[in-house]
Design an enzyme around this catalytic site. Structure first.
Site, PDB file in Angstrom:
ATOM      1  N   CYS A 129      43.815  23.978 -30.703  1.00 49.40           N
ATOM      2  CA  CYS A 129      43.641  23.127 -29.510  1.00 49.40           C
ATOM      3  C   CYS A 129      44.794  23.274 -28.524  1.00 49.40           C
ATOM      4  O   CYS A 129      44.696  22.818 -27.385  1.00 49.40           O
ATOM      5  CB  CYS A 129      43.515  21.674 -29.939  1.00 49.40           C
ATOM      6  SG  CYS A 129      42.317  21.444 -31.270  1.00 49.40           S
ATOM      7  N   HIS A 264      44.567  17.296 -24.213  1.00 50.53           N
ATOM      8  CA  HIS A 264      43.524  17.821 -25.094  1.00 50.53           C
ATOM      9  C   HIS A 264      42.546  16.696 -25.416  1.00 50.53           C
ATOM     10  O   HIS A 264      42.948  15.573 -25.726  1.00 50.53           O
ATOM     11  CB  HIS A 264      44.161  18.384 -26.360  1.00 50.53           C
ATOM     12  CG  HIS A 264      43.169  18.664 -27.447  1.00 50.53           C
ATOM     13  ND1 HIS A 264      42.016  19.366 -27.222  1.00 50.53           N
ATOM     14  CD2 HIS A 264      43.151  18.314 -28.762  1.00 50.53           C
ATOM     15  CE1 HIS A 264      41.324  19.437 -28.350  1.00 50.53           C
ATOM     16  NE2 HIS A 264      41.995  18.810 -29.297  1.00 50.53           N
ATOM     17  N   ASN A 295      35.015  17.535 -28.684  1.00 49.80           N
ATOM     18  CA  ASN A 295      36.326  18.173 -28.811  1.00 49.80           C
ATOM     19  C   ASN A 295      36.088  19.684 -28.921  1.00 49.80           C
ATOM     20  O   ASN A 295      35.615  20.163 -29.943  1.00 49.80           O
ATOM     21  CB  ASN A 295      37.016  17.608 -30.059  1.00 49.80           C
ATOM     22  CG  ASN A 295      38.338  18.288 -30.386  1.00 49.80           C
ATOM     23  OD1 ASN A 295      38.626  19.384 -29.906  1.00 49.80           O
ATOM     24  ND2 ASN A 295      39.133  17.649 -31.225  1.00 49.80           N
TER      25      ASN A 295
HETATM   26  O1  UT7 Z   1      41.498  18.620 -32.024  1.00 50.42           O
HETATM   27  C1  UT7 Z   1      42.483  18.651 -32.993  1.00 50.42           C
HETATM   28  C2  UT7 Z   1      43.159  17.364 -33.097  1.00 50.42           C
HETATM   29  N1  UT7 Z   1      42.265  16.404 -33.673  1.00 50.42           N
HETATM   30  C3  UT7 Z   1      42.474  15.108 -33.515  1.00 50.42           C
HETATM   31  O2  UT7 Z   1      43.409  14.735 -32.839  1.00 50.42           O
HETATM   32  C4  UT7 Z   1      41.564  14.133 -34.225  1.00 50.42           C
HETATM   33  C5  UT7 Z   1      42.390  12.991 -34.762  1.00 50.42           C
HETATM   34  N2  UT7 Z   1      41.660  12.039 -35.600  1.00 50.42           N
HETATM   35  C6  UT7 Z   1      40.673  11.232 -35.118  1.00 50.42           C
HETATM   36  O3  UT7 Z   1      40.281  11.335 -33.971  1.00 50.42           O
HETATM   37  C7  UT7 Z   1      40.124  10.159 -36.043  1.00 50.42           C
HETATM   38  O4  UT7 Z   1      40.903  10.118 -37.199  1.00 50.42           O
HETATM   39  C8  UT7 Z   1      38.619  10.324 -36.404  1.00 50.42           C
HETATM   40  C9  UT7 Z   1      37.785  10.055 -35.163  1.00 50.42           C
HETATM   41  C10 UT7 Z   1      38.375  11.704 -36.947  1.00 50.42           C
HETATM   42  C11 UT7 Z   1      38.225   9.296 -37.458  1.00 50.42           C
HETATM   43  O5  UT7 Z   1      38.452   7.985 -36.964  1.00 50.42           O
HETATM   44  P1  UT7 Z   1      39.326   6.963 -37.794  1.00 50.42           P
HETATM   45  O6  UT7 Z   1      39.354   5.718 -37.026  1.00 50.42           O
HETATM   46  O7  UT7 Z   1      40.651   7.597 -38.117  1.00 50.42           O
HETATM   47  O8  UT7 Z   1      38.457   6.767 -39.093  1.00 50.42           O
HETATM   48  P2  UT7 Z   1      38.971   6.633 -40.591  1.00 50.42           P
HETATM   49  O9  UT7 Z   1      38.970   7.969 -41.216  1.00 50.42           O
HETATM   50  O10 UT7 Z   1      40.236   5.815 -40.630  1.00 50.42           O
HETATM   51  O11 UT7 Z   1      37.837   5.751 -41.227  1.00 50.42           O
HETATM   52  C12 UT7 Z   1      37.657   4.365 -40.848  1.00 50.42           C
HETATM   53  C13 UT7 Z   1      36.415   3.841 -41.496  1.00 50.42           C
HETATM   54  C14 UT7 Z   1      36.354   4.069 -43.009  1.00 50.42           C
HETATM   55  O12 UT7 Z   1      35.656   2.979 -43.591  1.00 50.42           O
HETATM   56  P3  UT7 Z   1      36.443   1.778 -44.309  1.00 50.42           P
HETATM   57  O13 UT7 Z   1      37.238   2.422 -45.418  1.00 50.42           O
HETATM   58  O14 UT7 Z   1      37.305   1.172 -43.250  1.00 50.42           O
HETATM   59  O15 UT7 Z   1      35.346   0.885 -44.769  1.00 50.42           O
HETATM   60  C15 UT7 Z   1      35.506   5.322 -43.153  1.00 50.42           C
HETATM   61  O16 UT7 Z   1      34.824   5.364 -44.371  1.00 50.42           O
HETATM   62  O17 UT7 Z   1      35.266   4.489 -40.973  1.00 50.42           O
HETATM   63  C16 UT7 Z   1      34.534   5.157 -42.028  1.00 50.42           C
HETATM   64  N3  UT7 Z   1      34.086   6.433 -41.477  1.00 50.42           N
HETATM   65  C17 UT7 Z   1      32.926   6.604 -40.858  1.00 50.42           C
HETATM   66  N4  UT7 Z   1      31.939   5.733 -40.575  1.00 50.42           N
HETATM   67  C18 UT7 Z   1      30.871   6.201 -39.901  1.00 50.42           C
HETATM   68  C19 UT7 Z   1      34.747   7.630 -41.507  1.00 50.42           C
HETATM   69  N5  UT7 Z   1      34.017   8.557 -40.877  1.00 50.42           N
HETATM   70  C20 UT7 Z   1      32.886   7.950 -40.475  1.00 50.42           C
HETATM   71  C21 UT7 Z   1      31.747   8.381 -39.768  1.00 50.42           C
HETATM   72  N6  UT7 Z   1      30.766   7.476 -39.505  1.00 50.42           N
HETATM   73  N7  UT7 Z   1      31.623   9.663 -39.329  1.00 50.42           N
END
Ligand code: UT7
Length: 339
Positions: A129, A264, A295
């Site tokens: 990226c 980005h 992205n």
């Molecule tokens: O381009 C390269 C650089 N990339 C980035 O900068 C991406 C950086 N990371 C992110 O943008 C975020 O971490 C994501 C968008 C990928 C994920 O969002 P998040 O808020 O960090 O989600 P999380 O992994 O902390 O999960 C939060 C909750 C969890 O549930 P509980 O444990 O709180 O009940 C997950 O199980 O959301 C759940 N979850 C989902 N729910 C529905 C995780 N993925 C999903 C999903 N759909 N796809």
């Protein structure tokens, strides 16, 4: 012992460095196929609402037949060259930033050159990226150093080929597309000093799930890109705003002098957190192209700039702060004049 050669000294003198470079043209290509969240959610047990709220993504584009990495690079480069008033065959160098060209070798760039009837120096940049912003710096240095007059920098990805439709952490994030810029000699400065670097200790935070050797030896399935979302999120929010601030300081620019902030497009929450940490005034346009493009890794910064210029959202000749960050981990940021 020092060996001197009059011929060598004369050759060095004739490679006159040019004082300044600028982005003289910008272009973008978005694949035809629009993929709304509703097409993704079932396989990852997610919802349109969750994806919009946690990432800001409403839809993304996936490439189809006739939209290879090379095709998309050419489609993005054509309008950039037209804006710059440069013929493809007159380019001196082509830098293609990508992680989704499916050949280990050769690089994509010579094939892009060939499509323009060019035999220019042509190499790829693998910085995920951050690759496009690395390319802008390298092109700037090449033009100012005298080794090129016009350089095409492309950021292009066909990430749909390397994304698992069943991976909850990435299936909804990545999209396909290409953005391109021409970097040319300039009478006035147009590309500020770059702040860039890497953090290889965190290489596993975003990486291909298995090496090609593992795939071969263990007879594994096609690998895809995996991501430790929260690790990357924290690194981006807390680590990258200070890098962007250093790029502003190095360019001698304050936030109130900026017309645009084009980070980005990783996650709209990261974009918003960075804008807040930088203390951007309300009248600075902030790129949020991720909503309709997803992205697109190396393509995201030029695609976002292309949209803002095309829609008249930012003034040509104004100042934009751009920053790329991602796998490596690697990053690069600079202030540029908007073409
Ligand atoms: O381009 C390269 C650089 N990339 C980035 O900068 C991406 C950086 N990371 C992110 O943008 C975020 O971490 C994501 C968008 C990928 C994920 O969002 P998040 O808020 O960090 O989600 P999380 O992994 O902390 O999960 C939060 C909750 C969890 O549930 P509980 O444990 O709180 O009940 C997950 O199980 O959301 C759940 N979850 C989902 N729910 C529905 C995780 N993925 C999903 C999903 N759909 N796809």
């Amino acid at each position: 012992m020092t060996v001197t050669s009059k011929g060598f000294a004369a050759a060095l003198r004739s490679a006159t460095p040019w004082q300044h470079a600028r982005i003289s043209g910008i272009g973008g290509y978005r694949p035809r196929r629009v993929v709304p969240n509703s097409e993704i959610v079932e396989r990852i047990d997610s919802s349109d609402e969750w994806i919009r709220e946690r990432s800001g993504i409403i839809e993304r584009r996936w490439a189809g037949d006739g939209e290879s990495v090379i095709d998309m690079s050419v489609f993005a480069a054509e309008p950039a060259l037209e804006m710059a008033g440069v013929k493809g065959s007159d380019l001196d160098a082509i830098l293609v930033a990508t992680v989704s060209w499916p050949y280990q070798t050769p690089a994509a760039a010579p094939l892009v050159a060939e499509r323009f009837g060019s035999t220019a120096m042509a190499v790829d940049i693998s910085a995920a990226c951050a690759g496009y912003c690395h390319g802008i710096t390298m092109a700037n240095d090449m033009v100012r150093g005298g080794s090129a007059e016009n350089v095409l920098v492309v950021g292009v990805e066909r990430l749909s080929d390397f994304t698992s439709r069943d991976d909850r952490g990435t299936a909804f994030i990545f999209g396909d597309g290409a953005g391109a810029a021409v970097v040319s000699r300039s009478e006035t400065p147009g590309i500020g000093p770059t702040i860039w670097g890497s953090d290889g200790e965190k290489w596993e935070a975003i990486s291909q799930t298995e090496s090609w050797i593992d795939v071969h030896e263990q007879k594994l399935d096609w690998p895809h890109i995996g991501m430790q979302g929260q690790t990357v999120f924290r690194w981006a929010v807390w680590g990258m705003a200070p890098v962007a601030q250093r790029a502003l300081d190095a360019a001698g620019v304050t936030v109130d002098q900026l017309d645009a902030f084009i980070p980005h497009q990783a996650n709209v929450r990261i974009v918003d957190a960075m804008a807040k940490q930088l203390g951007l005034p309300d009248d600075v346009a902030v790129a949020r192209d991720i909503a309709y493009t997803g992205n697109t890794s190396a393509a995201s910064v030029p695609l976002a700039m292309e949209r803002m210029v095309r829609q008249g959202e930012i003034p040509r000749g104004g100042l934009a702060l751009q920053i790329g960050f991602g796998a490596g981990l690697s990053y690069a940021a600079q202030v540029v004049t908007i073409p």
